[in-house]
Design an enzyme around this catalytic site. Structure first.
Site, short mmCIF file in Angstrom:
data_model
loop_
_atom_site.label_atom_id
_atom_site.label_comp_id
_atom_site.label_asym_id
_atom_site.label_seq_id
_atom_site.Cartn_x
_atom_site.Cartn_y
_atom_site.Cartn_z
NE ARG A 110 18.36 9.44 -179.26
CZ ARG A 110 18.46 8.25 -178.71
NH1 ARG A 110 19.10 8.11 -177.55
NH2 ARG A 110 17.91 7.18 -179.24
CB THR A 130 25.95 11.99 -183.73
OG1 THR A 130 24.79 12.84 -183.58
CG2 THR A 130 26.45 12.11 -185.16
CG ASP A 170 11.01 7.45 -181.56
OD1 ASP A 170 12.10 7.78 -182.02
OD2 ASP A 170 10.13 8.28 -181.24
CG ASP A 208 8.79 7.49 -184.41
OD1 ASP A 208 8.77 8.73 -184.54
OD2 ASP A 208 9.69 6.77 -184.89
#
Ligand SMILES: O=P(O)(O)OC[C@H]1O[C@H](OP(=O)(O)OP(=O)(O)O)[C@H](O)[C@@H]1O
Ligand SMILES: O=c1cc[nH]c(=O)[nH]1
Ligand SMILES: [Mg+2]
Length: 213
Positions: free
Chosen positions: A103, A107, A203, A206
Protein backbone atom coordinates in the site's frame (compact mmCIF):
# COMPACT_ATOMS: atom_id res chain seq x y z
CA UNK A 1 -20.39 -10.19 1.74
CA UNK A 2 -20.57 -11.69 5.19
CA UNK A 3 -18.49 -10.39 8.12
CA UNK A 4 -17.88 -12.45 11.22
CA UNK A 5 -16.22 -11.00 14.31
CA UNK A 6 -14.93 -13.89 16.41
CA UNK A 7 -16.09 -13.12 19.91
CA UNK A 8 -14.04 -15.24 22.32
CA UNK A 9 -12.19 -14.26 25.50
CA UNK A 10 -8.97 -15.97 24.42
CA UNK A 11 -9.02 -14.07 21.13
CA UNK A 12 -9.57 -10.77 22.96
CA UNK A 13 -6.84 -11.59 25.46
CA UNK A 14 -4.23 -12.38 22.81
CA UNK A 15 -5.29 -9.42 20.68
CA UNK A 16 -4.81 -7.04 23.62
CA UNK A 17 -1.17 -8.07 24.00
CA UNK A 18 -0.70 -7.96 20.22
CA UNK A 19 -1.91 -4.34 20.12
CA UNK A 20 0.39 -3.24 22.97
CA UNK A 21 3.22 -1.09 21.62
CA UNK A 22 5.58 -2.69 24.18
CA UNK A 23 5.10 -6.19 22.72
CA UNK A 24 8.33 -7.22 20.96
CA UNK A 25 8.54 -8.83 17.49
CA UNK A 26 9.03 -12.46 18.63
CA UNK A 27 5.98 -12.21 20.89
CA UNK A 28 4.01 -10.39 18.19
CA UNK A 29 4.71 -13.17 15.67
CA UNK A 30 3.79 -15.89 18.16
CA UNK A 31 0.50 -14.22 19.09
CA UNK A 32 -0.35 -13.67 15.45
CA UNK A 33 0.25 -17.37 14.80
CA UNK A 34 -1.95 -18.40 17.74
CA UNK A 35 -4.73 -15.97 16.80
CA UNK A 36 -4.88 -17.23 13.25
CA UNK A 37 -5.35 -20.80 14.40
CA UNK A 38 -8.28 -19.68 16.58
CA UNK A 39 -9.82 -17.66 13.73
CA UNK A 40 -9.20 -20.47 11.23
CA UNK A 41 -11.46 -22.75 13.25
CA UNK A 42 -14.39 -20.40 12.51
CA UNK A 43 -13.22 -19.47 9.02
CA UNK A 44 -13.18 -23.10 7.84
CA UNK A 45 -16.69 -23.89 9.04
CA UNK A 46 -17.87 -24.15 5.41
CA UNK A 47 -14.80 -25.94 4.04
CA UNK A 48 -15.91 -28.51 1.49
CA UNK A 49 -15.74 -32.15 2.53
CA UNK A 50 -16.87 -35.46 1.07
CA UNK A 51 -17.94 -38.66 2.75
CA UNK A 52 -15.14 -41.12 3.51
CA UNK A 53 -15.56 -44.75 4.52
CA UNK A 54 -13.10 -46.03 7.09
CA UNK A 55 -12.86 -48.89 9.55
CA UNK A 56 -12.11 -48.23 13.20
CA UNK A 57 -10.65 -51.00 15.37
CA UNK A 58 -14.29 -51.71 16.30
CA UNK A 59 -16.40 -51.30 13.16
CA UNK A 60 -16.75 -49.71 9.73
CA UNK A 61 -18.04 -46.14 9.75
CA UNK A 62 -18.39 -43.13 7.50
CA UNK A 63 -16.64 -39.84 8.19
CA UNK A 64 -15.49 -37.00 5.97
CA UNK A 65 -12.32 -35.85 4.27
CA UNK A 66 -11.44 -32.62 2.49
CA UNK A 67 -12.90 -32.46 -1.01
CA UNK A 68 -10.83 -31.84 -4.12
CA UNK A 69 -9.73 -29.48 -5.49
CA UNK A 70 -7.99 -28.69 -2.23
CA UNK A 71 -8.43 -25.28 -0.66
CA UNK A 72 -5.87 -22.64 -1.60
CA UNK A 73 -4.38 -20.50 1.17
CA UNK A 74 -3.09 -17.11 -0.01
CA UNK A 75 -1.03 -15.00 2.40
CA UNK A 76 -0.58 -11.39 1.29
CA UNK A 77 3.08 -10.46 1.75
CA UNK A 78 4.60 -9.27 3.92
CA UNK A 79 2.37 -9.27 6.96
CA UNK A 80 0.11 -12.13 5.81
CA UNK A 81 3.13 -14.43 5.82
CA UNK A 82 3.06 -14.26 9.62
CA UNK A 83 -0.36 -15.94 9.47
CA UNK A 84 0.56 -18.85 7.22
CA UNK A 85 1.84 -21.40 9.75
CA UNK A 86 -1.13 -20.81 12.05
CA UNK A 87 -3.50 -21.50 9.16
CA UNK A 88 -1.64 -24.54 7.82
CA UNK A 89 -1.74 -26.11 11.27
CA UNK A 90 -5.49 -26.58 10.74
CA UNK A 91 -5.40 -27.24 6.99
CA UNK A 92 -2.09 -29.07 6.48
CA UNK A 93 -3.04 -30.50 3.07
CA UNK A 94 -4.11 -27.16 1.58
CA UNK A 95 -2.05 -25.65 -1.23
CA UNK A 96 -0.47 -22.21 -0.90
CA UNK A 97 -0.30 -19.34 -3.38
CA UNK A 98 1.44 -16.03 -2.77
CA UNK A 99 0.55 -12.42 -3.46
CA UNK A 100 2.97 -9.59 -2.67
CA UNK A 101 1.10 -6.33 -2.27
CA UNK A 102 2.14 -2.93 -1.00
CA UNK A 103 0.00 0.00 0.00
CA UNK A 104 1.41 3.39 -1.01
CA UNK A 105 1.49 5.32 2.25
CA UNK A 106 0.72 8.64 0.48
CA UNK A 107 -2.10 7.66 -1.88
CA UNK A 108 -3.20 4.55 0.09
CA UNK A 109 -3.48 2.71 -3.26
CA UNK A 110 -2.44 -0.96 -3.26
CA UNK A 111 -0.11 -2.35 -5.94
CA UNK A 112 1.00 -5.92 -6.64
CA UNK A 113 4.77 -6.63 -6.75
CA UNK A 114 4.72 -10.44 -6.70
CA UNK A 115 2.32 -13.18 -7.70
CA UNK A 116 2.69 -16.95 -7.56
CA UNK A 117 -0.73 -18.53 -7.92
CA UNK A 118 -2.18 -21.40 -9.98
CA UNK A 119 -3.41 -20.12 -13.37
CA UNK A 120 -6.73 -21.89 -13.02
CA UNK A 121 -8.62 -21.54 -9.76
CA UNK A 122 -11.93 -22.87 -11.07
CA UNK A 123 -13.98 -24.36 -8.29
CA UNK A 124 -11.38 -23.54 -5.61
CA UNK A 125 -12.17 -22.32 -2.14
CA UNK A 126 -9.56 -19.70 -1.23
CA UNK A 127 -8.48 -18.43 2.19
CA UNK A 128 -6.78 -15.03 2.02
CA UNK A 129 -4.56 -14.09 4.95
CA UNK A 130 -3.83 -10.47 5.81
CA UNK A 131 -3.78 -9.13 9.37
CA UNK A 132 -5.04 -5.64 8.48
CA UNK A 133 -8.16 -4.62 6.56
CA UNK A 134 -7.78 -0.82 6.63
CA UNK A 135 -9.10 1.01 3.54
CA UNK A 136 -9.88 -2.41 2.04
CA UNK A 137 -7.97 -1.62 -1.17
CA UNK A 138 -5.44 -4.43 -0.73
CA UNK A 139 -8.03 -7.10 0.02
CA UNK A 140 -10.34 -5.95 -2.79
CA UNK A 141 -7.49 -6.25 -5.31
CA UNK A 142 -6.48 -9.67 -3.95
CA UNK A 143 -10.03 -10.99 -4.18
CA UNK A 144 -10.35 -9.75 -7.78
CA UNK A 145 -7.09 -11.53 -8.62
CA UNK A 146 -8.49 -14.82 -7.35
CA UNK A 147 -11.98 -14.54 -8.81
CA UNK A 148 -10.57 -13.49 -12.21
CA UNK A 149 -8.90 -16.93 -12.24
CA UNK A 150 -12.12 -18.73 -11.33
CA UNK A 151 -12.07 -18.98 -7.52
CA UNK A 152 -15.68 -19.44 -6.50
CA UNK A 153 -15.59 -19.00 -2.73
CA UNK A 154 -13.35 -16.58 -0.80
CA UNK A 155 -12.79 -16.27 2.92
CA UNK A 156 -10.46 -13.55 4.19
CA UNK A 157 -8.97 -13.90 7.66
CA UNK A 158 -7.92 -10.57 9.17
CA UNK A 159 -6.85 -9.78 12.70
CA UNK A 160 -8.33 -6.27 12.59
CA UNK A 161 -10.84 -4.58 10.30
CA UNK A 162 -11.93 -0.94 10.01
CA UNK A 163 -15.59 -0.11 9.31
CA UNK A 164 -14.58 2.12 6.36
CA UNK A 165 -12.61 -0.74 4.80
CA UNK A 166 -15.43 -3.25 5.18
CA UNK A 167 -17.89 -0.81 3.59
CA UNK A 168 -15.53 -0.07 0.68
CA UNK A 169 -14.84 -3.76 0.17
CA UNK A 170 -18.53 -4.61 0.09
CA UNK A 171 -19.23 -1.84 -2.44
CA UNK A 172 -16.22 -2.86 -4.55
CA UNK A 173 -17.36 -6.47 -4.75
CA UNK A 174 -20.78 -5.52 -6.04
CA UNK A 175 -21.73 -7.89 -8.85
CA UNK A 176 -19.16 -10.53 -7.91
CA UNK A 177 -20.64 -14.02 -8.24
CA UNK A 178 -18.35 -15.67 -5.69
CA UNK A 179 -19.42 -15.40 -2.05
CA UNK A 180 -16.95 -13.48 0.15
CA UNK A 181 -16.65 -13.86 3.92
CA UNK A 182 -14.42 -11.76 6.18
CA UNK A 183 -13.50 -13.33 9.51
CA UNK A 184 -11.81 -10.96 11.95
CA UNK A 185 -10.78 -10.86 15.59
CA UNK A 186 -12.07 -7.30 16.03
CA UNK A 187 -13.92 -4.53 14.26
CA UNK A 188 -12.07 -1.37 15.31
CA UNK A 189 -13.36 2.22 15.54
CA UNK A 190 -12.11 3.97 12.41
CA UNK A 191 -9.17 4.95 10.22
CA UNK A 192 -6.98 7.93 11.09
CA UNK A 193 -5.89 10.58 8.53
CA UNK A 194 -2.95 8.36 7.49
CA UNK A 195 -5.20 5.38 6.80
CA UNK A 196 -4.14 3.50 9.94
CA UNK A 197 -6.64 1.53 11.96
CA UNK A 198 -7.59 3.13 15.32
CA UNK A 199 -6.87 1.86 17.93
CA UNK A 200 -5.26 -0.81 15.71
CA UNK A 201 -1.79 -2.16 16.32
CA UNK A 202 0.36 0.02 14.05
CA UNK A 203 2.06 -1.36 10.95
CA UNK A 204 1.66 -5.14 11.15
CA UNK A 205 4.49 -5.89 8.70
CA UNK A 206 6.93 -3.61 10.52
CA UNK A 207 6.02 -5.05 13.88
CA UNK A 208 6.61 -8.60 12.58
CA UNK A 209 9.69 -8.09 10.47
CA UNK A 210 11.08 -4.59 11.10
CA UNK A 211 10.65 -1.27 9.28
CA UNK A 212 10.84 -1.91 5.54
CA UNK A 213 12.37 1.41 4.36
O1 LIG B 1 -6.64 -2.10 3.61
P1 LIG B 1 -5.49 -1.34 3.08
O2 LIG B 1 -5.65 0.16 3.29
O3 LIG B 1 -5.15 -1.66 1.67
O4 LIG B 1 -4.23 -1.67 3.99
C1 LIG B 1 -3.94 -2.94 4.45
C2 LIG B 1 -2.63 -3.44 3.93
O5 LIG B 1 -1.55 -2.65 4.47
C3 LIG B 1 -0.61 -3.53 5.08
O6 LIG B 1 0.36 -3.95 4.17
P2 LIG B 1 1.59 -3.01 3.75
O7 LIG B 1 1.26 -2.28 2.48
O8 LIG B 1 2.02 -2.18 4.91
O9 LIG B 1 2.71 -4.05 3.37
P3 LIG B 1 3.61 -4.96 4.35
O10 LIG B 1 2.73 -6.10 4.78
O11 LIG B 1 4.74 -5.37 3.49
O12 LIG B 1 4.05 -4.12 5.52
C4 LIG B 1 -1.45 -4.69 5.53
O13 LIG B 1 -0.70 -5.85 5.79
C5 LIG B 1 -2.42 -4.86 4.38
O14 LIG B 1 -1.90 -5.64 3.33
O1 LIG C 1 -3.30 0.18 10.61
C1 LIG C 1 -2.77 -0.31 9.59
C2 LIG C 1 -3.21 0.00 8.29
C3 LIG C 1 -2.59 -0.59 7.22
N1 LIG C 1 -1.56 -1.44 7.43
C4 LIG C 1 -1.12 -1.73 8.67
O2 LIG C 1 -0.17 -2.52 8.83
N2 LIG C 1 -1.73 -1.16 9.72
MG1 LIG D 1 3.29 -2.59 6.29
Amino acid sequence: MRTQVVDHPLVSHKLTTLRDQDTDSPTFRRLCDELVTLLAYEATREVRVIAADITTPVSPTTGVKLATPKPLVVPILRAGLGMLDGMMRLLPTAEVGFLGMLRNEETLEASTYAERLPEDLSGRQCYVLDPMLATGGTLAAAIRFLTDRGADDITAICLLAAPEGLARLEAGLDGLAAPVTVVTAALDERLNDKGYIVPGLGDAGDRMYGVAH
